[in-house]
Scaffold this active site. Structure first.
Site, PDB file in Angstrom:
ATOM      1  N   HIS A  83       1.044  -1.115  -0.123  1.00 39.53           N
ATOM      2  CA  HIS A  83       0.051   0.009   0.000  1.00 39.53           C
ATOM      3  C   HIS A  83       0.899   1.392  -0.135  1.00 39.53           C
ATOM      4  O   HIS A  83       2.130   1.111   0.052  1.00 39.53           O
ATOM      5  CB  HIS A  83      -1.087  -0.148   1.294  1.00 39.53           C
ATOM      6  CG  HIS A  83      -0.418   0.134   2.564  1.00 39.53           C
ATOM      7  ND1 HIS A  83       0.455  -0.796   3.098  1.00 39.53           N
ATOM      8  CD2 HIS A  83      -0.468   0.971   3.559  1.00 39.53           C
ATOM      9  CE1 HIS A  83       0.628  -0.680   4.230  1.00 39.53           C
ATOM     10  NE2 HIS A  83       0.328   0.478   4.466  1.00 39.53           N
TER      11      HIS A  83
ATOM     12  N   HIS B 100       1.389   4.030   1.947  1.00 40.86           N
ATOM     13  CA  HIS B 100       1.691   4.623   3.039  1.00 40.86           C
ATOM     14  C   HIS B 100       3.292   4.539   3.233  1.00 40.86           C
ATOM     15  O   HIS B 100       3.950   3.730   2.820  1.00 40.86           O
ATOM     16  CB  HIS B 100       1.192   3.982   4.460  1.00 40.86           C
ATOM     17  CG  HIS B 100      -0.203   4.178   4.863  1.00 40.86           C
ATOM     18  ND1 HIS B 100      -0.735   3.347   5.789  1.00 40.86           N
ATOM     19  CD2 HIS B 100      -0.936   5.109   4.117  1.00 40.86           C
ATOM     20  CE1 HIS B 100      -2.007   3.815   6.017  1.00 40.86           C
ATOM     21  NE2 HIS B 100      -2.146   4.874   5.034  1.00 40.86           N
TER      22      HIS B 100
ATOM     23  N   ASP C 240       5.631   4.678   5.306  1.00 42.31           N
ATOM     24  CA  ASP C 240       6.284   3.694   6.292  1.00 42.31           C
ATOM     25  C   ASP C 240       6.574   2.267   5.380  1.00 42.31           C
ATOM     26  O   ASP C 240       7.192   1.241   5.706  1.00 42.31           O
ATOM     27  CB  ASP C 240       5.864   3.351   7.617  1.00 42.31           C
ATOM     28  CG  ASP C 240       4.437   2.918   7.548  1.00 42.31           C
ATOM     29  OD1 ASP C 240       3.660   3.395   6.819  1.00 42.31           O
ATOM     30  OD2 ASP C 240       4.052   2.111   8.288  1.00 42.31           O
ATOM     31  N   HIS C 241       5.942   2.133   4.232  1.00 44.08           N
ATOM     32  CA  HIS C 241       6.049   1.002   3.442  1.00 44.08           C
ATOM     33  C   HIS C 241       6.507   1.216   1.934  1.00 44.08           C
ATOM     34  O   HIS C 241       6.835   0.205   1.150  1.00 44.08           O
ATOM     35  CB  HIS C 241       4.537   0.340   3.138  1.00 44.08           C
ATOM     36  CG  HIS C 241       3.947  -0.059   4.516  1.00 44.08           C
ATOM     37  ND1 HIS C 241       3.892  -1.457   4.952  1.00 44.08           N
ATOM     38  CD2 HIS C 241       3.795   0.783   5.716  1.00 44.08           C
ATOM     39  CE1 HIS C 241       3.415  -1.390   6.387  1.00 44.08           C
ATOM     40  NE2 HIS C 241       3.179  -0.142   6.625  1.00 44.08           N
TER      41      HIS C 241
ATOM     42  N   HIS D 190      -7.806  -0.338   4.798  1.00 45.22           N
ATOM     43  CA  HIS D 190      -6.769   0.381   5.799  1.00 45.22           C
ATOM     44  C   HIS D 190      -6.194   1.351   4.775  1.00 45.22           C
ATOM     45  O   HIS D 190      -6.102   2.551   5.129  1.00 45.22           O
ATOM     46  CB  HIS D 190      -5.356  -0.694   5.963  1.00 45.22           C
ATOM     47  CG  HIS D 190      -3.934   0.141   6.687  1.00 45.22           C
ATOM     48  ND1 HIS D 190      -4.269   0.454   7.716  1.00 45.22           N
ATOM     49  CD2 HIS D 190      -3.146   0.458   6.100  1.00 45.22           C
ATOM     50  CE1 HIS D 190      -2.873   1.208   8.186  1.00 45.22           C
ATOM     51  NE2 HIS D 190      -2.278   1.151   6.908  1.00 45.22           N
TER      52      HIS D 190
ATOM     53  N   ASP E 160      -0.724  -4.000   6.017  1.00 46.35           N
ATOM     54  CA  ASP E 160      -1.162  -3.406   7.415  1.00 46.35           C
ATOM     55  C   ASP E 160      -2.594  -3.923   7.296  1.00 46.35           C
ATOM     56  O   ASP E 160      -3.675  -3.255   7.898  1.00 46.35           O
ATOM     57  CB  ASP E 160      -1.153  -2.065   7.557  1.00 46.35           C
ATOM     58  CG  ASP E 160       0.215  -1.365   7.773  1.00 46.35           C
ATOM     59  OD1 ASP E 160       1.133  -2.293   8.081  1.00 46.35           O
ATOM     60  OD2 ASP E 160       0.576  -0.261   7.876  1.00 46.35           O
TER      61      ASP E 160
ATOM     62  N   HIS F 299       3.801  -4.868  10.602  1.00 46.47           N
ATOM     63  CA  HIS F 299       4.401  -4.280  12.043  1.00 46.47           C
ATOM     64  C   HIS F 299       4.377  -5.249  12.948  1.00 46.47           C
ATOM     65  O   HIS F 299       3.687  -6.465  13.094  1.00 46.47           O
ATOM     66  CB  HIS F 299       3.614  -3.286  12.420  1.00 46.47           C
ATOM     67  CG  HIS F 299       3.374  -2.126  11.291  1.00 46.47           C
ATOM     68  ND1 HIS F 299       4.102  -0.982  11.639  1.00 46.47           N
ATOM     69  CD2 HIS F 299       2.651  -1.681  10.446  1.00 46.47           C
ATOM     70  CE1 HIS F 299       3.892   0.068  11.030  1.00 46.47           C
ATOM     71  NE2 HIS F 299       2.910  -0.307  10.105  1.00 46.47           N
TER      72      HIS F 299
HETATM   73 FE    FE Z   1       2.428   0.743   8.183  1.00 41.29          FE
HETATM   74 ZN    ZN Z   2      -0.079   1.457   6.625  1.00 43.12          ZN
END
Ligand code: FE
Ligand code: ZN
Length: 253
Positions: free
Chosen positions: A68, A70, A72-73, A125, A144, A182
């Protein structure tokens, strides 16, 4: 942080999967063919720790897979591509963060070192969230959407969508390994024990997650069978029940 090699590298099927712990609690998963060193990185962010892990293990990183958009990915996409050149395979929404070489969605096939994954659309998400299911390897990368004993927040979708994602993943064979984005297992286990105080499997897993985290170990991957037995979001009776759990978890301390 003292993670033993045995716990970080799980061999099943032909490919090896290792974790690169990054940021606060993210995992970048490296999917490697042990014979050739050919590797795909799932959800790399940021760049440096991923390139360092690849170099330290003598791997040849050829592909990036994003679940996805985001940051942090996906935050490592650009840097990794600039440093070593690789094919970025992602849902269209990831183009908010970096250029994508191949946009994929439900039913598309992705090949990593000769092993095939099918792409699932699992929105909620984020609106374009996807999973990569390697049927012959017995593993799925869910980003996530599902966590060990938990599920992702509903940023861009509905409880109905997320509940159907839970059911779809839980319908896979019990021994399929689930790789999540995570390290949330301990906090999720505490919530699960609050929701299902009589569930002995939940109690056992809470103790196990606590011990593993105390020892600095990674609690993943999980399995479909373990999630069926201990994940309250999988075990919800219907989407209404799921929605109430998701709301309760948002404010649970
Ligand atoms: Fe994440
Ligand atoms: Zn995420």
């Amino acid at each position: 942080m003292g993670l033993d090699a045995e716990h970080r590298g799980v061999v099943m099927g032909r490919l090896t999967v290792t974790a690169v712990p990054v940021l606060n609690d993210n995992y970048v998963w490296l999917i490697t063919d042990p014979d050739s060193g050919e590797t795909a990185a799932v959800d790399p962010s940021p760049t440096e720790p991923v390139l360092e892990a690849v170099a330290a293990q003598g791997l040849r990183l050829t592909q990036v897979l994003n679940t996805h958009w985001h940051p942090d990915h996906t935050g490592g996409n650009r840097g990794i591509k600039a440093a070593i050149g690789c094919t970025i395979i992602a849902p269209a929404e990831a183009e908010r963060v970096s250029k994508v070489d191949r946009v994929v969605s439900e039913g598309d096939r992705v090949t990593v070192a000769g092993a095939e994954a099918v792409v699932w659309d699992i929105p909620a998400h984020t609106a374009g969230h996807i999973a990569f299911y390697f049927e012959n390897e017995g593993m799925i990368f869910v980003g996530d959407t599902m966590f060990a004993m938990g599920c992702g927040r509903l940023f861009e979708g509905t409880a109905e969508q997320m509940y159907s994602n839970m059911q779809r993943i839980a319908d896979l064979p019990g021994d399929v390994r689930i790789y999540c984005g995570h390290e949330y297992t301990l906090a999720n286990a505490r919530f699960a024990a609050h929701v299902e105080p009589e569930n002995e499997e939940v109690t056992r897993r809470l103790k196990q997650a606590f011990a593993e985290r105390e020892a600095g170990q990674i609690t993943l991957p999980t399995t479909v069978a373990e999630e069926r037995a201990t994940n309250p979001f999988v075990r919800a009776k219907n989407s209404q029940d799921f929605a109430e759990l998701r709301t309760a978890k948002d404010s649970f301390r």
